[in-house]
Design a protein around this motif. Structure first.
Motif, mmCIF file in Angstrom:
data_model
loop_
_atom_site.group_PDB
_atom_site.id
_atom_site.type_symbol
_atom_site.label_atom_id
_atom_site.label_comp_id
_atom_site.label_asym_id
_atom_site.label_seq_id
_atom_site.Cartn_x
_atom_site.Cartn_y
_atom_site.Cartn_z
ATOM 1 N N GLY A 56 20.603 60.983 60.912
ATOM 2 C CA GLY A 56 19.823 60.642 59.572
ATOM 3 C C GLY A 56 19.758 59.172 59.589
ATOM 4 N N PHE A 57 21.099 58.529 59.814
ATOM 5 C CA PHE A 57 21.093 57.013 59.571
ATOM 6 C C PHE A 57 20.287 56.347 60.682
ATOM 7 C CE2 PHE A 57 22.781 53.487 62.149
ATOM 8 C CZ PHE A 57 22.909 52.463 61.173
ATOM 9 N N LEU A 58 20.071 56.738 61.935
ATOM 10 C CA LEU A 58 19.267 56.026 62.832
ATOM 11 C C LEU A 58 17.801 56.084 62.648
ATOM 12 C CD1 LEU A 58 20.755 57.258 66.175
ATOM 13 C CD2 LEU A 58 20.998 55.103 65.244
ATOM 14 N N VAL A 59 17.294 57.463 62.216
ATOM 15 C CA VAL A 59 15.893 57.658 61.574
ATOM 16 C C VAL A 59 15.551 56.817 60.489
ATOM 17 C CG1 VAL A 59 14.359 59.408 60.964
ATOM 18 C CG2 VAL A 59 15.960 59.777 62.855
ATOM 19 N N ALA A 60 16.640 56.747 59.347
ATOM 20 C CA ALA A 60 16.128 56.118 58.148
ATOM 21 C C ALA A 60 16.449 54.593 58.399
ATOM 22 C CB ALA A 60 17.549 56.274 57.160
ATOM 23 N N GLN A 61 17.231 54.045 59.338
ATOM 24 C CA GLN A 61 17.009 52.641 59.612
ATOM 25 C C GLN A 61 15.781 52.238 60.218
ATOM 26 O OE1 GLN A 61 19.711 51.036 62.813
ATOM 27 N NE2 GLN A 61 20.432 49.654 61.268
ATOM 28 N N ALA A 62 15.376 53.042 61.363
ATOM 29 C CA ALA A 62 14.205 52.551 61.852
ATOM 30 C C ALA A 62 12.907 52.656 60.830
ATOM 31 C CB ALA A 62 13.856 53.741 63.070
ATOM 32 N N LYS A 97 26.723 66.819 55.327
ATOM 33 C CA LYS A 97 25.880 66.843 54.070
ATOM 34 C C LYS A 97 26.332 65.898 53.071
ATOM 35 C CE LYS A 97 22.441 69.212 55.429
ATOM 36 N NZ LYS A 97 21.133 68.866 55.807
ATOM 37 N N PHE A 98 27.628 65.608 52.954
ATOM 38 C CA PHE A 98 28.241 64.525 51.972
ATOM 39 C C PHE A 98 27.884 63.226 52.424
ATOM 40 C CE2 PHE A 98 30.686 67.683 49.674
ATOM 41 C CZ PHE A 98 31.351 67.243 48.571
ATOM 42 N N ALA A 99 28.028 63.191 53.747
ATOM 43 C CA ALA A 99 27.646 61.898 54.401
ATOM 44 C C ALA A 99 26.035 61.441 54.343
ATOM 45 C CB ALA A 99 27.972 61.905 56.124
ATOM 46 N N LEU A 100 25.357 62.514 54.432
ATOM 47 C CA LEU A 100 23.847 62.105 54.296
ATOM 48 C C LEU A 100 23.614 61.881 53.118
ATOM 49 C CD1 LEU A 100 21.391 62.355 56.175
ATOM 50 C CD2 LEU A 100 20.999 64.617 55.286
ATOM 51 N N ARG A 101 24.219 62.507 52.025
ATOM 52 C CA ARG A 101 23.932 62.156 50.448
ATOM 53 C C ARG A 101 24.327 60.754 50.103
ATOM 54 N NH1 ARG A 101 26.841 63.773 45.506
ATOM 55 N NH2 ARG A 101 25.121 63.688 43.755
ATOM 56 N N GLY A 102 25.706 60.272 50.910
ATOM 57 C CA GLY A 102 26.050 59.135 50.685
ATOM 58 C C GLY A 102 25.063 58.013 51.308
ATOM 59 N N LEU A 103 24.573 58.298 52.245
ATOM 60 C CA LEU A 103 23.827 57.360 52.804
ATOM 61 C C LEU A 103 22.456 57.185 51.865
ATOM 62 C CD1 LEU A 103 22.314 55.846 55.443
ATOM 63 C CD2 LEU A 103 21.563 57.749 56.104
ATOM 64 N N ALA A 104 21.888 58.394 51.456
ATOM 65 C CA ALA A 104 20.687 58.228 50.692
ATOM 66 C C ALA A 104 21.017 57.541 49.261
ATOM 67 C CB ALA A 104 20.458 59.590 50.441
ATOM 68 N N ILE A 107 21.335 53.617 50.165
ATOM 69 C CA ILE A 107 20.125 53.093 50.812
ATOM 70 C C ILE A 107 18.860 52.945 49.525
ATOM 71 C CG2 ILE A 107 20.475 53.024 53.019
ATOM 72 C CD1 ILE A 107 18.513 55.030 53.474
ATOM 73 N N ALA A 108 19.218 54.046 48.748
ATOM 74 C CA ALA A 108 18.163 54.374 47.509
ATOM 75 C C ALA A 108 18.514 52.785 46.765
ATOM 76 C CB ALA A 108 18.342 55.476 46.876
ATOM 77 N N ARG A 109 19.613 52.541 46.243
ATOM 78 C CA ARG A 109 20.028 51.196 45.623
ATOM 79 C C ARG A 109 19.732 50.062 46.347
ATOM 80 N NH1 ARG A 109 24.870 54.485 43.657
ATOM 81 N NH2 ARG A 109 24.469 55.087 41.430
ATOM 82 N N GLU A 110 19.576 49.809 47.498
ATOM 83 C CA GLU A 110 19.402 48.750 48.178
ATOM 84 C C GLU A 110 17.825 48.764 48.124
ATOM 85 O OE1 GLU A 110 19.949 46.929 52.730
ATOM 86 O OE2 GLU A 110 21.523 48.535 52.060
#
Length: 176
Positions: A56-62, A97-104, A107-110
Motif C-alpha cells: 500500500g505504501f509503494l502504490v500510494a507513493q507512486a 490493517k492498523f499500519a495501512l490506516r496509519g499510513l492513510a 499522508i492525508a495530513r501531509e
C-alpha cells in the motif's frame, strides 16, 4: 510475494500511457492469515504485512508523486474492522490493517494541503456476493458492494473544504 518497486512503476507507466495520470487510486489488496498467536508462521505474518501495508505504501507513493506533479488527485485505502480493533486469532491482519490506516492518516495530513485527498475506508462487516447471501430473516445484514462503491464515489466528490480522511461502513446489524 512482495510487490517490487519496479512493478509498481511499470503499472503506473502503463496506465499513464493509456489514460494519463490517474486522478484516483484505490488500494484494496490484503492478505489474511488466522491462527493462535503462538502458532503463527513468521513467513505468513510477513506476507500479510507486505501485501496489506508495505505494498500500500509503494502504490500510494507512486500515485502521490504523479498526482503532486499535476496538482490534484485522490488516494483511497480499503481497511477493515481490524483497522481499528484487533480480534483473537487475527493478529497479523490487525497489524497490517492498523499500519495501512496509519499510513492513510499520516499522508492525508501531509498531502491534503497539496490538493491530494487521501481517505481510509473501514469496511466493518461481511460483504454480500453470489456465494455469500443474506439470511431471509436478516435482510440488509451484509454490506452491498454497490453501496460501498457509491460511498467511495461520494467521498471522491466531496468538496475540498469538507474532506474526510476516514469513513466507516457497516450494515445496521453489525455490533461496534
Amino acid at each position: 510475494m512482495l510487490l517490487q518497486l519496479d512493478e509498481v512503476e511499470q503499472l503506473f507507466t502503463d496506465v499513464e500511457q493509456k489514460l494519463g495520470v490517474p486522478t484516483l487510486v484505490v488500494y484494496n489488496p490484503s492478505w489474511r492469515v488466522r491462527g493462535s498467536f503462538v502458532e503463527l508462521d513468521a513467513a505468513d505474518v510477513a506476507k500479510t504485512l507486505e501485501i496489506t501495508a508495505y505494498d500500500g505504501f509503494l502504490v500510494a507513493q507512486a500515485a502521490a508523486k504523479r498526482q503532486l506533479a499535476v496538482g490534484r488527485g485522490a488516494i483511497f485505502f480499503t481497511g477493515a474492522s481490524a483497522s481499528v480493533k484487533g480480534y483473537p486469532q487475527s493478529a497479523p491482519f490487525a497489524m497490517g490493517k492498523f499500519a495501512l490506516r496509519g499510513l492513510a492518516q499520516s499522508i492525508a495530513r501531509e498531502l491534503a494541503p497539496q490538493n491530494i485527498h487521501v481517505a481510509h475506508f473501514v469496511i466493518d462487516g461481511g460483504i454480500r456476493s453470489a456465494t455469500r447471501i443474506e439470511p431471509d430473516n436478516q435482510p440488509d445484514s451484509l454490506l452491498d458492494p454497490d453501496a460501498i462503491a457509491q460511498t467511495y464515489l461520494n467521498i471522491l466528490r466531496q468538496p475540498r473544504n469538507a474532506w474526510t480522511w476516514e469513513v466507516e461502513l457497516r450494515p445496521w446489524v453489525e455490533k461496534f
